[in-house]
Write an enzyme that holds these catalytic residues in place. Structure first.
Site, PDB file in Angstrom:
ATOM      1  N   CYS A 139      42.156  44.058 -15.598  1.00 43.48           N
ATOM      2  CA  CYS A 139      43.262  42.876 -16.464  1.00 43.48           C
ATOM      3  C   CYS A 139      42.631  41.448 -16.144  1.00 43.48           C
ATOM      4  O   CYS A 139      43.483  40.846 -16.574  1.00 43.48           O
ATOM      5  CB  CYS A 139      44.618  43.047 -15.253  1.00 43.48           C
ATOM      6  SG  CYS A 139      46.094  42.412 -15.954  1.00 43.48           S
ATOM      7  N   CYS A 140      42.273  41.251 -14.959  1.00 43.21           N
ATOM      8  CA  CYS A 140      41.427  39.728 -14.808  1.00 43.21           C
ATOM      9  C   CYS A 140      40.614  39.068 -15.503  1.00 43.21           C
ATOM     10  O   CYS A 140      40.301  38.029 -16.703  1.00 43.21           O
ATOM     11  CB  CYS A 140      41.078  39.789 -13.021  1.00 43.21           C
ATOM     12  SG  CYS A 140      41.921  39.070 -11.223  1.00 43.21           S
ATOM     13  N   CYS A 224      48.611  34.702 -11.035  1.00 45.38           N
ATOM     14  CA  CYS A 224      49.805  34.792 -11.408  1.00 45.38           C
ATOM     15  C   CYS A 224      50.561  35.786 -10.803  1.00 45.38           C
ATOM     16  O   CYS A 224      51.041  35.665  -9.288  1.00 45.38           O
ATOM     17  CB  CYS A 224      49.578  36.466 -12.108  1.00 45.38           C
ATOM     18  SG  CYS A 224      47.565  36.083 -14.023  1.00 45.38           S
ATOM     19  N   CYS A 227      50.891  38.795  -9.333  1.00 39.12           N
ATOM     20  CA  CYS A 227      49.707  39.301  -7.769  1.00 39.12           C
ATOM     21  C   CYS A 227      49.587  38.090  -6.705  1.00 39.12           C
ATOM     22  O   CYS A 227      48.693  37.392  -6.362  1.00 39.12           O
ATOM     23  CB  CYS A 227      47.920  39.298  -8.227  1.00 39.12           C
ATOM     24  SG  CYS A 227      48.299  40.006 -10.127  1.00 39.12           S
ATOM     25  N   CYS A 252      38.617  37.216  -8.329  1.00 38.81           N
ATOM     26  CA  CYS A 252      39.112  37.859  -9.571  1.00 38.81           C
ATOM     27  C   CYS A 252      37.690  37.908 -11.348  1.00 38.81           C
ATOM     28  O   CYS A 252      37.755  38.441 -11.596  1.00 38.81           O
ATOM     29  CB  CYS A 252      40.574  36.783 -10.477  1.00 38.81           C
ATOM     30  SG  CYS A 252      40.113  35.369 -10.724  1.00 38.81           S
TER      31      CYS A 252
END
Length: 259
Positions: A139-140, A224, A227, A252
């Site tokens: 996702c990162c 985010c 997170c 990340c």
């Protein structure tokens, strides 16, 4: 953690509104003036490369808004970029708009490829980051790493707000990262490497720098929304980032050369 982590984790007052972060944390170290002069010199050195060659990476956290304010004050033409991952807090997005309105140099926003985000969510779900470290890093990769590559394309140097005190993984961050230049072909300037959390907030309080109000709600490190959480008394400054993962996984990829 290297440095004084407790500066970032003051307890919430029992009554009334929490004190502002700028009031809670502002404590200049004995060497603050020397650090400020060092930082100013590094920013001038970076700016001398030219606006087409260097850029500041800003997460709009305390360190980054400080650097932007300092470059504006020094009248340096250093452009700024922000990665809008599509999952930022509303407070961060509001600060982004204010930053774009008042910055001396352009503030460019890079967003992930829409089709890549849609495919990832369709395949793994909206909450995939909680399922495994691999999915969280994927996702990162989509929301941060790919836009970062576009932001740095054609540049020879970038400026970050990394500090040695932030975490064990950053305890040896150099003021100028030559290894980064060898690995990525980019020189990384870390002008706040030697600053403490108290130094950062001393500068913000002294100069009235606009900052993310989430800092007032005990978010020392802001990423985010899914997170990031607030921290409690005694927790590490980055404990609120990917809090469900082991400490060793908490990056990340933006600042790890092997990614």
């Amino acid at each position: 953690m290297s440095g004084n982590a407790s500066d970032a984790s003051t307890a919430i007052p029992a009554r009334g509104k929490p004190a502002k972060a700028s009031a809670l944390h502002a404590r200049a170290s004995a060497s603050f003036d020397a650090k400020l002069a060092e930082t100013q010199a590094l920013l001038r050195q970076a700016a001398a490369l030219g606006a087409d060659a260097v850029t500041q990476a800003s997460s709009l956290g305390a360190e980054d808004v400080l650097i932007t304010h300092l470059t504006n004050s020094l009248q340096l033409d250093i452009p700024v970029f922000v990665l809008d991952t599509g999952a930022l807090h509303t407070e961060t997005l509001a600060l982004l708009e204010r930053t774009q309105a008042h910055a001396r140099a352009p503030v460019t926003v890079y967003r992930p490829r829409t089709e890549a985000v849609i495919h990832f969510v369709r395949s793994h779900g909206q909450d995939a980051m909680y399922q495994s470290v691999d999915l969280r890093k994927a996702c990162c990769g989509i929301r941060k790493m790919e836009p970062l590559a576009r932001a740095l394309a054609g540049k020879s140097a970038w400026i970050t707000g990394l500090r040695r005190e932030q975490s064990d993984a950053r305890a040896e961050v150099p003021l100028i990262d030559r290894a980064e230049a060898a690995a990525r072909g980019l020189t990384k300037f870390n002008p706040l490497a030697r600053w403490t959390w108290g130094d950062v907030w001393h500068y913000i309080a002294t100069h009235g720098v606009d900052y993310n109000p989430l800092h007032d709600r005990f978010y020392p490190s802001i990423g985010c929304a899914p997170c990031t959480r607030a921290i409690s008394l005694g927790e590490d400054a980055r404990a609120g980032r990917w809090w469900w993962e082991d400490e060793g996984a908490k990056e990340c990829g933006l600042h790890t050369q092997n990614d």
